[in-house]
Design an enzyme around this catalytic site. Structure first.
Site, PDB file in Angstrom:
ATOM      1  N   LEU A 118      50.963   6.767  14.576  1.00 53.06           N
ATOM      2  CA  LEU A 118      51.213   5.496  13.906  1.00 53.06           C
ATOM      3  C   LEU A 118      52.165   5.871  12.770  1.00 53.06           C
ATOM      4  CD1 LEU A 118      47.521   4.220  13.771  1.00 53.06           C
ATOM      5  CD2 LEU A 118      49.227   3.858  15.562  1.00 53.06           C
ATOM      6  N   PRO A 119      53.468   5.708  12.970  1.00 51.85           N
ATOM      7  CA  PRO A 119      54.490   6.373  12.162  1.00 51.85           C
ATOM      8  C   PRO A 119      54.671   5.829  10.745  1.00 51.85           C
ATOM      9  CG  PRO A 119      55.517   4.878  13.702  1.00 51.85           C
ATOM     10  CD  PRO A 119      54.045   4.863  14.010  1.00 51.85           C
ATOM     11  N   CYS A 120      53.721   6.136   9.879  1.00 55.80           N
ATOM     12  CA  CYS A 120      53.782   5.674   8.496  1.00 55.80           C
ATOM     13  C   CYS A 120      54.991   6.239   7.753  1.00 55.80           C
ATOM     14  CB  CYS A 120      52.486   5.975   7.761  1.00 55.80           C
ATOM     15  SG  CYS A 120      51.931   7.680   7.891  1.00 55.80           S
ATOM     16  N   HIS A 121      55.536   7.350   8.238  1.00 56.78           N
ATOM     17  CA  HIS A 121      56.726   7.916   7.589  1.00 56.78           C
ATOM     18  C   HIS A 121      57.936   6.994   7.736  1.00 56.78           C
ATOM     19  CE1 HIS A 121      57.002   9.343  11.769  1.00 56.78           C
ATOM     20  NE2 HIS A 121      58.309   9.347  11.590  1.00 56.78           N
ATOM     21  N   ARG A 122      57.898   6.045   8.653  1.00 54.57           N
ATOM     22  CA  ARG A 122      59.015   5.121   8.873  1.00 54.57           C
ATOM     23  C   ARG A 122      58.981   3.915   7.938  1.00 54.57           C
ATOM     24  NH1 ARG A 122      58.207   5.353  15.355  1.00 54.57           N
ATOM     25  NH2 ARG A 122      58.727   7.578  15.564  1.00 54.57           N
TER      26      ARG A 122
END
Length: 153
Positions: A118-122
């Protein structure tokens, strides 16, 4: 519950599973696990390493999203942010159907138990700054840059 620590290009990463599903991924200062992991843990570790080296864009191992209905909706929306793209917290809140809950959305992102999947870095700030990140701002910048480079190829 199953717990394993694997080495990655970004340091050691701990993976916790419940049955056949990953439910928590995090950076770890623990030593790499010496006991043999299950096929599910090995698959997750292999895919994470492939993601970190830019050869895999989407994880396909089974995972479990936890939380309230609001948290789950935000995390499910987060999972749909395309590889190489970024969104602001307010854009994510809007896409999740909670445009007035930007701060609450940011809190859900900050507590994400499945980073990279779940790409929270994006998710970045509205003004384009990276903001905080559990793995550190340098890791966030590195992941975003790697993804943008891979999508430009």
């Amino acid at each position: 519950m199953e717990h394993h620590v694997f080495s990655t290009p970004y340091g050691n990463v701990a993976i916790d599973l419940r049955g056949e599903k990953v439910y928590w991924i995090r950076s770890s200062s623990e030593p790499v696990s010496e006991h043999r992991p299950s096929v599910y843990a090995e698959t997750a570790a292999f895919q994470l390493n492939a993601f970190f080296t830019g050869t895999l864009k989407h994880m396909t191992f089974a995972y479990e999203i936890q939380g309230t209905p609001f948290q789950r909706k935000v995390l499910e929306t987060l999972a749909q942010v395309p590889y190489g793209a970024t969104l602001s917290y307010s854009e994510l809140a809007h896409k999740a159907g909670y445009e007035r809950a930007v701060r609450a959305t940011a809190n859900v992102v900050a507590r994400n138990l499945l980073p990279f999947v779940l790409p929270c870095h994006r998710i970045i700030q509205k003004d384009g700054r990276y903001g905080n990140y559990g793995g550190g701002r340098e890791m966030k910048r590195s992941l975003i840059d790697m993804e943008k480079t891979r999508t430009a190829m």
